[in-house]
Design a protein around this motif. Structure first.
Motif, short mmCIF file in Angstrom:
data_model
loop_
_atom_site.label_atom_id
_atom_site.label_comp_id
_atom_site.label_asym_id
_atom_site.label_seq_id
_atom_site.Cartn_x
_atom_site.Cartn_y
_atom_site.Cartn_z
N PRO A 179 8.23 7.60 1.14
CA PRO A 179 7.88 8.57 0.09
C PRO A 179 8.86 8.56 -1.08
CG PRO A 179 8.72 9.71 2.02
CD PRO A 179 8.61 8.26 2.39
N GLU A 180 10.03 7.99 -0.90
CA GLU A 180 11.04 7.93 -1.96
C GLU A 180 10.63 7.00 -3.11
OE1 GLU A 180 14.35 9.35 -1.88
OE2 GLU A 180 13.65 10.58 -0.22
N VAL A 181 9.69 6.07 -2.86
CA VAL A 181 9.37 5.07 -3.88
C VAL A 181 8.02 5.31 -4.57
CG1 VAL A 181 10.79 3.32 -2.75
CG2 VAL A 181 8.35 3.45 -2.23
N VAL A 182 7.51 6.51 -4.45
CA VAL A 182 6.20 6.82 -5.04
C VAL A 182 6.17 6.51 -6.53
CG1 VAL A 182 4.60 8.70 -5.56
CG2 VAL A 182 5.60 8.53 -3.30
N PHE A 183 7.24 6.81 -7.25
CA PHE A 183 7.27 6.59 -8.69
C PHE A 183 8.17 5.42 -9.09
CE2 PHE A 183 6.35 11.13 -8.04
CZ PHE A 183 5.08 11.16 -8.59
N ASP A 184 8.49 4.55 -8.15
CA ASP A 184 9.39 3.43 -8.38
C ASP A 184 8.57 2.19 -8.76
OD1 ASP A 184 11.13 1.26 -8.21
OD2 ASP A 184 12.17 2.04 -6.46
N ASP A 185 8.65 1.79 -10.04
CA ASP A 185 7.88 0.65 -10.51
C ASP A 185 8.25 -0.65 -9.80
OD1 ASP A 185 6.41 2.19 -12.28
OD2 ASP A 185 7.75 1.81 -13.98
N ALA A 186 9.52 -0.83 -9.49
CA ALA A 186 9.95 -2.04 -8.78
C ALA A 186 9.31 -2.10 -7.40
CB ALA A 186 11.47 -2.08 -8.68
N ALA A 187 9.25 -0.97 -6.71
CA ALA A 187 8.62 -0.92 -5.39
C ALA A 187 7.12 -1.20 -5.49
CB ALA A 187 8.87 0.43 -4.72
N HIS A 188 6.50 -0.71 -6.54
CA HIS A 188 5.07 -0.97 -6.76
C HIS A 188 4.84 -2.47 -6.97
CE1 HIS A 188 3.60 3.31 -7.82
NE2 HIS A 188 4.70 3.37 -7.10
N SER A 189 5.72 -3.10 -7.71
CA SER A 189 5.61 -4.55 -7.93
C SER A 189 5.81 -5.32 -6.63
CB SER A 189 6.65 -5.02 -8.95
OG SER A 189 6.36 -4.49 -10.21
N GLU A 190 6.79 -4.89 -5.83
CA GLU A 190 7.02 -5.53 -4.53
C GLU A 190 5.80 -5.36 -3.63
OE1 GLU A 190 10.64 -4.35 -2.59
OE2 GLU A 190 11.78 -4.52 -4.45
N ALA A 191 5.22 -4.16 -3.62
CA ALA A 191 4.04 -3.91 -2.80
C ALA A 191 2.88 -4.80 -3.24
CB ALA A 191 3.65 -2.43 -2.87
N ALA A 192 2.68 -4.92 -4.54
CA ALA A 192 1.59 -5.76 -5.06
C ALA A 192 1.81 -7.22 -4.68
CB ALA A 192 1.49 -5.61 -6.58
N GLU A 193 3.06 -7.67 -4.74
CA GLU A 193 3.37 -9.06 -4.38
C GLU A 193 3.10 -9.29 -2.89
OE1 GLU A 193 5.51 -12.27 -2.77
OE2 GLU A 193 6.33 -10.25 -2.56
N ARG A 194 3.51 -8.35 -2.03
CA ARG A 194 3.27 -8.49 -0.58
C ARG A 194 1.77 -8.46 -0.28
NH1 ARG A 194 8.10 -7.96 -1.80
NH2 ARG A 194 9.82 -8.02 -0.33
N ALA A 195 1.05 -7.59 -0.94
CA ALA A 195 -0.41 -7.52 -0.74
C ALA A 195 -1.08 -8.82 -1.16
CB ALA A 195 -0.99 -6.32 -1.50
N ALA A 196 -0.62 -9.38 -2.27
CA ALA A 196 -1.19 -10.64 -2.75
C ALA A 196 -0.98 -11.76 -1.72
CB ALA A 196 -0.56 -11.03 -4.09
N ARG A 197 0.15 -11.76 -1.04
CA ARG A 197 0.39 -12.76 0.01
C ARG A 197 -0.64 -12.64 1.13
NH1 ARG A 197 6.79 -12.73 1.46
NH2 ARG A 197 7.58 -12.64 -0.67
N LEU A 198 -1.12 -11.42 1.34
CA LEU A 198 -2.13 -11.19 2.38
C LEU A 198 -3.55 -11.42 1.86
CD1 LEU A 198 -0.70 -7.91 3.91
CD2 LEU A 198 -0.58 -10.20 4.89
N GLY A 199 -3.68 -11.55 0.54
CA GLY A 199 -5.00 -11.74 -0.05
C GLY A 199 -5.78 -10.44 -0.19
N ILE A 200 -5.06 -9.32 -0.29
CA ILE A 200 -5.70 -8.02 -0.44
C ILE A 200 -5.05 -7.29 -1.62
CG2 ILE A 200 -6.27 -7.83 2.01
CD1 ILE A 200 -3.93 -5.85 2.29
N LEU A 201 -5.66 -6.18 -2.00
CA LEU A 201 -5.08 -5.30 -3.02
C LEU A 201 -4.23 -4.23 -2.33
CD1 LEU A 201 -8.23 -4.73 -5.25
CD2 LEU A 201 -6.28 -6.22 -5.75
N VAL A 202 -3.26 -3.71 -3.04
CA VAL A 202 -2.44 -2.63 -2.50
C VAL A 202 -3.32 -1.45 -2.11
CG1 VAL A 202 -0.64 -0.93 -3.05
CG2 VAL A 202 -0.40 -3.30 -3.80
#
Length: 141
Positions: free
Chosen positions: A56-79
């Protein structure tokens, strides 16, 4: 983030989700995305994604959002897909925890007979939307 990894399983100290390797294969699956066959690297990305989305600490963290998007892309899904899948898993766990335990030898009661749904056939060609109604008359009068 701490993900414990061995030859057959990945677990987290933050989340109850896990990844497992199929016996005798190099195919991994995530507990929250079981239908996808993954590589070890993808399973690790999925575990990292789960940990990011569980913080919950990273809800407004743009860097964490970018990391999440990158990890999701590796799985072939959207965040957004990951968020929905993880929320469903959480809801299932919460539901199981609120139900009283059922003895293994207990006989289940028969299912009640349900009435016919009111909207049966609503999608057929004979469907015509309502043009009047108390609410619409009240709002537009």
């Amino acid at each position: 983030m701490t993900i414990d990894i061995n030859q057959r399983e990945m677990t987290s100290d933050i989340t109850p989700e896990f990844a497992r390797c199929a016996q005798g294969e190099q195919v991994w699956s995530l507990s929250w995305l079981p239908e996808q066959r993954l590589t070890r690297e993808q399973a690790h990305a999925g575990m990292e994604l789960d940990e990011i989305l569980s913080d919950p600490e990273v809800v407004f963290d743009d860097a964490a959002h970018s990391e999440a998007a990158e990890r999701a892309a590796r799985l072939g899904i959207l965040v957004e897909h990951a968020v929905v899948m993880l929320a469903q898993r959480l809801a299932e766990r919460m539901h199981r925890e609120t139900l009283p335990p059922c003895p293994a030898d207990a006989e289940l009661p028969p299912l009640p007979q349900l009435p016919e749904p009111m909207l049966t056939g609503w999608f057929t060609a004979t469907y015509a939307p309502a043009t009047t109604g108390a609410r619409s008359q009240h709002l537009w009068a």
